[in-house]
Design a protein around this motif. Structure first.
Motif, PDB file in Angstrom:
ATOM      1  N   SER A 181       0.827  -1.204   0.000  1.00  0.00           N
ATOM      2  CA  SER A 181       0.000   0.000   0.000  1.00  0.00           C
ATOM      3  C   SER A 181       0.863   1.257   0.000  1.00  0.00           C
ATOM      4  O   SER A 181       1.844   1.349   0.736  1.00  0.00           O
ATOM      5  CB  SER A 181      -0.918   0.008   1.227  1.00  0.00           C
ATOM      6  OG  SER A 181      -1.687   1.188   1.269  1.00  0.00           O
ATOM      7  N   ARG A 185      -2.675   5.854  -0.064  1.00  0.00           N
ATOM      8  CA  ARG A 185      -3.706   4.815   0.069  1.00  0.00           C
ATOM      9  C   ARG A 185      -3.867   4.412   1.539  1.00  0.00           C
ATOM     10  O   ARG A 185      -4.983   4.236   2.025  1.00  0.00           O
ATOM     11  CB  ARG A 185      -3.345   3.600  -0.781  1.00  0.00           C
ATOM     12  CG  ARG A 185      -4.413   2.502  -0.775  1.00  0.00           C
ATOM     13  CD  ARG A 185      -4.016   1.343  -1.668  1.00  0.00           C
ATOM     14  NE  ARG A 185      -5.010   0.275  -1.619  1.00  0.00           N
ATOM     15  CZ  ARG A 185      -6.134   0.244  -2.311  1.00  0.00           C
ATOM     16  NH1 ARG A 185      -6.416   1.254  -3.123  1.00  0.00           N
ATOM     17  NH2 ARG A 185      -6.981  -0.759  -2.208  1.00  0.00           N
ATOM     18  N   CYS A 189      -7.426   5.299   2.922  1.00  0.00           N
ATOM     19  CA  CYS A 189      -8.255   4.080   2.864  1.00  0.00           C
ATOM     20  C   CYS A 189      -8.202   3.258   4.154  1.00  0.00           C
ATOM     21  O   CYS A 189      -9.091   2.441   4.392  1.00  0.00           O
ATOM     22  CB  CYS A 189      -7.821   3.204   1.687  1.00  0.00           C
ATOM     23  SG  CYS A 189      -8.085   3.975   0.080  1.00  0.00           S
TER      24      CYS A 189
END
Length: 280
Positions: A181, A185, A189
């Motif tokens: 990741s 992100r 997220c």
């Protein structure tokens, strides 16, 4: 048996105090509502009494008279509040995360500089801010109030986010990095959903603050078409007399969106406050 009786009595006493306190908070709203249904002469004759012949004429006059700019001022407040709160939440989240997680040489210095914004009284900066805005041509613009609102809203947002982020295990981000990741992100997220309670709290607090702010609006805005709700309320106060029933009707109309918002998110506010206190 005696111990149980004491427990019941103490519980009853505490509940009674809470009920009285709740009624003392609710009564002003009830008084404002039934006072707004009176005519001016009736209100002046009996301030606290119930209206004998309730009328919605005050609401009608406010909503139909174009001189009051009530809808225009509500739109201005809504636009300014929405944009200010969005910027405060987004910038506060990013900066708070960076200060909490990324260690650099001036980390504490930057954090303390932001916190100093919580210690400086707003009113002490009204004159210098007005001079700066006047010289740069930033007064009487639709975005004028967004700048000071964001500047003074960021310190508390960064303070709350930084304390909350420190309570989130670093292993969560390390696991995301192992899975490939990216930084952005992971931030938006993974961390953002976890920080939702504190961000919701910040959004609600700043919504109340921006919607009700008066000082900057009074100093930086002189165009009636750009005035916010607090400035619109000053139209109902004259030099020698005030139409209080009309003022209360206008206050109830402008309070309605913010009160509804509070009742919708009241549980989330409490949850966010508790989460922030525990995590920090």
């Amino acid at each position: 048996m005696e111990k149980q009786s004491r427990h019941i009595f103490s519980k009853f006493f505490v509940n009674l105090i809470l009920i009285i306190f709740s009624l003392s908070c609710i009564f002003p709203l009830v008084w404002m509502f039934y006072s707004s249904l009176k005519e001016k002469r009736v209100f002046n004759a009996d301030i606290t009494g119930l209206p004998k012949n309730p009328t919605f004429s005050n609401y009608k006059k406010i909503l139909t008279n174009p001189d009051y700019h009530i809808f225009e001022s509500m739109f201005n407040s809504f636009r300014t509040t929405l944009l200010s709160v969005a910027l405060i939440v987004i910038c506060g989240f990013i900066v708070g995360y960076i200060i909490a997680r990324i260690k650099f040489k001036l980390n504490r210095v930057v954090y303390l500089m932001f916190l100093m914004g919580m210690l400086i009284p707003i009113h002490s900066l009204l004159v210098p801010i007005y001079i700066v805005f006047k010289n740069t041509g930033l007064t009487d613009k639709w975005y004028t109030l967004i700048v000071p609102y964001v500047a003074f809203g960021l310190p508390i947002a960064i303070f709350l986010v930084e304390g909350f982020i420190k309570g989130i295990p670093v292993a969560l981000e390390e696991a995301a990095a192992i899975d490939g990741s990216s930084f952005s992100r992971t931030l938006f997220c993974i961390i953002l959903p976890v920080a939702k309670p504190i961000l919701t709290t910040i959004a609600i607090i700043q919504t109340f603050s921006c919607w009700n702010e008066f000082s900057f609006a009074l100093v930086l805005i002189s165009n009636t078409k750009l005035q916010t709700v607090p400035l619109a309320m000053t139209q109902f106060t004259g030099q020698f007399a005030s139409d209080y029933p009309k003022i209360m009707a206008a206050m109830l109309l402008t309070m309605a969106p913010i009160v509804i918002l509070y009742f919708i998110f009241s549980k989330q506010i409490i949850k966010g406050m508790v989460a922030g206190a525990v995590k920090g």
